[in-house]
Design a protein around this motif. Structure first.
Motif, short mmCIF file in Angstrom:
data_model
loop_
_atom_site.label_atom_id
_atom_site.label_comp_id
_atom_site.label_asym_id
_atom_site.label_seq_id
_atom_site.Cartn_x
_atom_site.Cartn_y
_atom_site.Cartn_z
N VAL A 62 0.84 -1.20 0.00
CA VAL A 62 0.00 0.00 0.00
C VAL A 62 0.87 1.25 0.00
O VAL A 62 0.67 2.17 -0.79
CB VAL A 62 -0.95 0.01 1.23
CG1 VAL A 62 -1.61 1.39 1.37
CG2 VAL A 62 -2.02 -1.07 1.09
N ASN A 63 1.87 1.27 0.88
CA ASN A 63 2.77 2.43 0.97
C ASN A 63 3.54 2.64 -0.32
O ASN A 63 3.65 3.78 -0.82
CB ASN A 63 3.74 2.23 2.14
CG ASN A 63 3.05 2.17 3.49
OD1 ASN A 63 1.91 2.63 3.63
ND2 ASN A 63 3.72 1.61 4.48
N LEU A 64 4.09 1.56 -0.87
CA LEU A 64 4.88 1.67 -2.10
C LEU A 64 4.00 2.08 -3.28
O LEU A 64 4.44 2.84 -4.15
CB LEU A 64 5.57 0.33 -2.40
CG LEU A 64 6.67 -0.09 -1.42
CD1 LEU A 64 7.15 -1.50 -1.73
CD2 LEU A 64 7.85 0.89 -1.48
N ASN A 65 2.77 1.60 -3.30
CA ASN A 65 1.85 1.95 -4.38
C ASN A 65 1.48 3.44 -4.34
O ASN A 65 1.37 4.10 -5.38
CB ASN A 65 0.59 1.08 -4.29
CG ASN A 65 -0.37 1.35 -5.43
OD1 ASN A 65 -0.02 1.26 -6.60
ND2 ASN A 65 -1.60 1.70 -5.09
N ILE A 66 1.32 3.98 -3.13
CA ILE A 66 1.06 5.42 -2.98
C ILE A 66 2.24 6.22 -3.51
O ILE A 66 2.07 7.18 -4.28
CB ILE A 66 0.79 5.76 -1.50
CG1 ILE A 66 -0.51 5.13 -1.02
CG2 ILE A 66 0.74 7.28 -1.30
CD1 ILE A 66 -0.71 5.19 0.48
N GLN A 67 3.43 5.80 -3.10
CA GLN A 67 4.64 6.50 -3.55
C GLN A 67 4.83 6.38 -5.05
O GLN A 67 5.28 7.33 -5.71
CB GLN A 67 5.84 5.94 -2.79
CG GLN A 67 5.81 6.24 -1.31
CD GLN A 67 6.85 5.44 -0.52
OE1 GLN A 67 7.53 4.58 -1.07
NE2 GLN A 67 6.96 5.72 0.78
N SER A 68 4.45 5.24 -5.62
CA SER A 68 4.55 5.05 -7.07
C SER A 68 3.63 6.03 -7.81
O SER A 68 4.01 6.59 -8.84
CB SER A 68 4.20 3.61 -7.43
OG SER A 68 4.19 3.43 -8.83
N SER A 69 2.43 6.23 -7.27
CA SER A 69 1.49 7.16 -7.89
C SER A 69 2.01 8.60 -7.82
O SER A 69 1.84 9.39 -8.76
CB SER A 69 0.12 7.06 -7.22
OG SER A 69 -0.49 5.81 -7.50
N VAL A 70 2.65 8.94 -6.71
CA VAL A 70 3.26 10.26 -6.57
C VAL A 70 4.33 10.46 -7.64
O VAL A 70 4.39 11.51 -8.30
CB VAL A 70 3.85 10.46 -5.16
CG1 VAL A 70 4.69 11.72 -5.09
CG2 VAL A 70 2.73 10.51 -4.12
#
Length: 251
Positions: A207-215
Motif C-alpha cells: 500500500v505504501n509503495l503503491n502510494i509513492q509510485s502514484s506520486v
C-alpha cells in the motif's frame, strides 16, 4: 323514530363533529427548513459553527493546513456544518470553482475525501480510482486542476487494507479490465516481496509503495513538473487509517 335509530343518528353526528375537529387539528405543523438557509441561520439553529475558508488558497502550505485541520475534526467527531444552500450552489455556478487541493483517492466506499477532510462544496477536486493508481485519464484530470484551476496541492490518498492492493498481492486470474488496475500495482508488490515480507505487513508495505509510485507517476508530467519547479505546487502521498480515521503523510 325508534330508540335504535335515534342512537345511530347521535353516534353519526358525534363522528362528524370529531372528524371536523381533526381536520382543524391544533397540532403544530413541522417546520420545513428552507433550501436557501444561509450559514448564519444554520449555525444559530444547530449551535455548530459553519465551515468557512478563504475563497482562494494559493500556497501548498495553507492547503495542507486546511486538510490536516479538517481531518483532525473528522477524527475527533467535531465536524463543522457545511453551507449547501441554494445561495452557495448558485455562487459556485456563477463565480466558478476554486478548490484548494486535488485528492487522488482510492474508490473504496470507506474513504470519502470530502468527509474525512471535513470539507464543503467547491473545496476539493476529487479523482477516485481503485487502488489510487495513475493512468493517463487520472493524470489528465490532475493536470487540468493544476493548470486551469490553479490548485496548489495534490494528495495521493491510499488506505490500509486496500482491496486492490490485496488482490495484486494474492495474484490469481482477474477478469475484464480489473487486470489494468492490478498491472499498475504489481511493481510495488514485486518490490515489497523482495524484502521477505508476508501476510498483513506485506500488504501494508505494498500500500505504501503503491502510494509513492502514484506520486512519482504524477511528478513525471511536464505540466506538473513546471508548477513544482516554480514552487506553485506540492505533490504528496498520504494514507488513511480506516478505524482510527486519521490521515498520515508519507515521506
Amino acid at each position: 323514530m325508534n330508540r335504535s335509530s335515534s342512537y345511530i343518528c347521535v353516534t353519526l353526528l358525534g363522528l362528524l363533529i370529531l372528524l371536523s375537529g381533526c381536520h382543524r387539528s391544533s397540532f403544530p405543523t413541522p417546520a420545513i427548513p428552507s433550501a436557501d438557509t444561509n450559514s448564519a441561520s444554520v449555525q444559530a439553529t444547530s449551535g455548530i459553527p459553519v465551515y468557512q475558508r478563504k475563497e482562494k488558497v494559493t500556497t501548498p502550505e495553507a492547503a495542507m493546513e486546511l486538510l490536516l485541520e479538517g481531518n483532525q475534526r473528522f477524527k475527533s467527531g467535531t465536524v463543522l456544518n457545511k453551507d449547501i444552500s441554494i445561495t452557495r450552489r448558485t455562487d459556485l455556478l456563477r463565480n466558478g470553482q476554486h478548490p484548494f487541493a486535488v485528492i487522488v483517492s482510492c474508490s473504496d466506499s470507506r474513504v470519502p475525501p470530502e468527509m474525512l477532510f471535513d470539507q464543503a462544496l467547491g473545496d476539493l477536486f476529487v479523482i477516485r480510482v481503485a487502488g489510487n493508481v495513475i493512468t493517463p485519464v487520472e493524470l489528465g484530470s490532475v493536470e487540468y486542476a493544476v493548470e486551469h484551476l490553479k490548485v496548489p496541492l495534490v494528495v495521493v490518498l491510499g488506505h490500509e487494507s486496500c482491496g486492490a492492493v490485496t488482490a495484486a498481492v494474492e495474484g490469481g486470474e482477474t477478469k475484464g479490465s480489473i487486470s489494468a488496475v492490478i498491472a499498475k500495482i504489481t511493481p510495488s508488490v514485486i518490490q515489497a516481496k523482495s524484502d521477505n515480507l508476508a501476510g498483513n505487513p506485506l500488504i501494508e508495505q505494498c500500500v505504501n509503495l503503491n502510494i509513492q509510485s502514484s506520486v512519482l507517476d504524477l511528478k513525471k508530467s511536464p505540466i506538473l513538473k513546471e508548477a513544482l519547479e516554480k514552487k506553485q505546487l506540492q505533490i504528496i502521498g498520504s494514507k488513511y487509517d480506516l478505524d482510527e480515521g486519521g490521515v498520515s503523510i508519507l515521506n
